[in-house]
Every structure is written in structure tokens, then in C-alpha cells.
Design a protein around this motif. Structure first.
Motif, mmCIF file in Angstrom:
data_model
loop_
_atom_site.group_PDB
_atom_site.id
_atom_site.type_symbol
_atom_site.label_atom_id
_atom_site.label_comp_id
_atom_site.label_asym_id
_atom_site.label_seq_id
_atom_site.Cartn_x
_atom_site.Cartn_y
_atom_site.Cartn_z
ATOM 1 N N ALA A 35 0.872 -1.168 0.050
ATOM 2 C CA ALA A 35 0.221 -0.062 -0.043
ATOM 3 C C ALA A 35 1.012 1.137 0.104
ATOM 4 C CB ALA A 35 -1.037 0.107 1.199
ATOM 5 N N GLU A 36 0.544 2.069 -0.780
ATOM 6 C CA GLU A 36 1.138 3.561 -0.623
ATOM 7 C C GLU A 36 0.243 4.783 -0.597
ATOM 8 O OE1 GLU A 36 4.589 2.423 -3.886
ATOM 9 O OE2 GLU A 36 3.045 3.666 -4.570
ATOM 10 N N ARG A 37 0.665 5.939 -0.072
ATOM 11 C CA ARG A 37 -0.123 7.045 0.132
ATOM 12 C C ARG A 37 0.795 8.087 -0.108
ATOM 13 N NH1 ARG A 37 -3.450 10.006 4.646
ATOM 14 N NH2 ARG A 37 -5.073 11.082 3.573
ATOM 15 N N PRO A 38 1.393 8.102 -1.731
ATOM 16 C CA PRO A 38 2.569 9.050 -1.842
ATOM 17 C C PRO A 38 2.679 10.450 -1.640
ATOM 18 C CG PRO A 38 1.541 8.492 -3.820
ATOM 19 C CD PRO A 38 0.779 7.565 -2.703
ATOM 20 N N LYS A 39 1.650 11.068 -1.575
ATOM 21 C CA LYS A 39 1.362 12.523 -1.378
ATOM 22 C C LYS A 39 0.560 12.904 -0.417
ATOM 23 C CE LYS A 39 2.433 13.764 -6.187
ATOM 24 N NZ LYS A 39 2.125 14.682 -7.515
ATOM 25 N N GLY A 40 0.098 12.031 0.504
ATOM 26 C CA GLY A 40 -0.656 11.894 1.643
ATOM 27 C C GLY A 40 -1.951 12.279 1.213
ATOM 28 N N SER A 41 -2.527 11.867 -0.068
ATOM 29 C CA SER A 41 -4.051 12.284 -0.299
ATOM 30 C C SER A 41 -4.428 10.929 -0.767
ATOM 31 C CB SER A 41 -4.064 13.198 -1.584
ATOM 32 O OG SER A 41 -3.263 12.725 -2.448
#
Lengths: 117, 113
Positions: free
Chosen positions: A67-73
């Protein structure tokens, strides 16, 4: 407040294929969670992010899951080399935490239902 | 570890009658308890929460829940059931020290006309 959005709503794939799901949280919510729900069971926690940092991962999250949330969105959940046992509803939730904002409820999306053939 | 139990798989009630959906909890420290409702092919909708304070918590759609520390229970109630209340109800507890919710197995509520 447009709610938590998940895409796709349904995914059917063959065993061994890779799949990726997307979650768009409620805007300004800094926490994002992933859960998995199988038929007849309550949701089980997989992982959560505070902004872009992944802070906790369940033992349910095998090496095939990332899982990723690269830009915090928005966030993505990828399952590699899918197996029959991965068939489930994958739910995303978000919440807002901070000074004076403790124990706020998590708000859930409608989920992505994954079926492995 | 924090946990909740929902002893009833299904609750049947006639429209207009009061309803109760049961939940018991097991926690270390203070319990942070939640109720959610799930309609078919949908996500979970938040109904109410107990953190501290009054033992009777009021929530959305006319639902309320009674926190009972001595019985370690957090039962969901509504004075007058509607057919549209028919759904799957989940009790949950927030894990101590972590942020995840731990859910019960759910109770299916069926309200008959």
C-alpha cells in the motif's frame, strides 16, 4: 464533504494476476486505513497511513500486498500474484486527527469487491 | 487484546417495536466503542461512539447505545424500528495504543412490516 471514494467497485481477475485498488479519502483527512472484509465477517484491519507515512501493518498483509499514499492524499493497495483466498471486499476509511480531535470516527468508502477466478 | 462480541447472528423485530442489538467488549483500560451499519454492497456508516461521559449515547437515525461498565456491554437500541433499519450492524472497539478498529462479527437486523 464528498465522502470516501473507492475505485473500482468490482474487480474480477484470474488467479496469479496483479490488481490495484484506489482510495480517495475525505479531503483534509490525514489518516487513511485499509480493511478487508470476507463474507459473514466484520472488517479486519490491514494497514493505515498518517499523511504519507505508513504507520502500522497487520500480519494479514503478506509480502504480496503493498500500500502507498505518496502525497498524503489518495492511496493505492496492490495485490501481486492473486490467490483464491484474496477474494474479499477491500474497504478504505479515513479520519481527521490532531490537537483537540481525538477519537474521531473513521468514515468508510463503499469498498472494492475482488473476485478471483 | 481488545475485542468485541456480538452474540446474535440475527435479530428479528416488527416495525414500530423497540429493538436491541447486543455487544459485549473486552479491553485493557478505557474502552472506545463504536457502532456502524452496513447496507448490501455498501461500506460501513458510522452511527455513534462512546468515549467518556454519559452512559447513554445518542447517534444517527434515532439510534442510541447504552454503555454498561459492570456488564462490559454496549448495546444498540432504537425505540421504534423501521423496515429501512434492516441491515448488518457492527460493534467495534478502538485498539489501545493503535488506531485500528477491531470489529465484531456483525448482527443482521430484520425488521418486518
Amino acid at each position: 464533504d464528498t465522502g470516501v471514494s473507492q475505485d473500482p467497485r468490482h474487480k474480477i481477475t484470474k488467479r496469479g494476476q496483479n490488481v490495484t485498488f484506489r482510495c480517495d479519502p475525505i479531503s483534509e483527512h490525514n489518516r487513511l486505513y485499509w480493511y478487508r472484509q470476507t463474507l459473514g465477517q466484520g472488517p479486519e484491519f490491514l494497514t493505515y497511513f498518517q499523511n504519507e507515512a505508513q504507520l502500522e501493518k497487520s500480519r494479514l498483509l503478506s509480502d504480496r500486498f503493498s500500500a502507498e499514499r505518496p502525497k498524503g492524499s489518495f492511496s493505492t493497495l496492490e495485490i501481486q500474484r492473486t490467490e483464491q483466498g484474496d477474494s474479499a471486499m477491500y474497504l478504505c476509511a479515513s479520519s481527521l486527527v490532531g490537537s483537540g480531535l481525538r477519537n474521531q470516527p473513521q468514515h468508510f468508502g463503499d469498498g472494492t469487491r475482488l473476485s478471483i477466478l | 487484546a481488545q475485542s468485541v462480541a456480538q452474540p446474535e447472528d440475527q435479530v428479528n423485530v416488527a416495525e414500530g417495536n423497540p429493538l436491541t442489538v447486543k455487544c459485549t467488549y473486552s479491553v485493557s483500560g478505557n474502552p472506545y466503542l463504536f457502532w456502524y451499519v452496513q447496507y448490501p454492497n455498501r461500506g460501513l456508516q458510522f452511527l455513534l461512539k462512546y468515549i467518556t461521559g454519559d452512559n447513554l449515547v445518542k447517534g444517527s437515525y434515532g439510534f442510541e447505545a447504552e454503555f454498561n461498565k459492570s456488564q462490559t456491554s454496549f448495546h444498540l437500541k432504537k425505540p421504534s424500528a423501521l423496515v429501512s433499519d434492516s441491515a448488518l450492524y457492527f460493534c467495534a472497539v478502538r485498539d489501545l495504543g493503535f488506531q485500528k478498529l477491531v470489529f465484531g462479527t456483525g448482527t443482521r437486523l430484520l425488521v418486518s412490516p
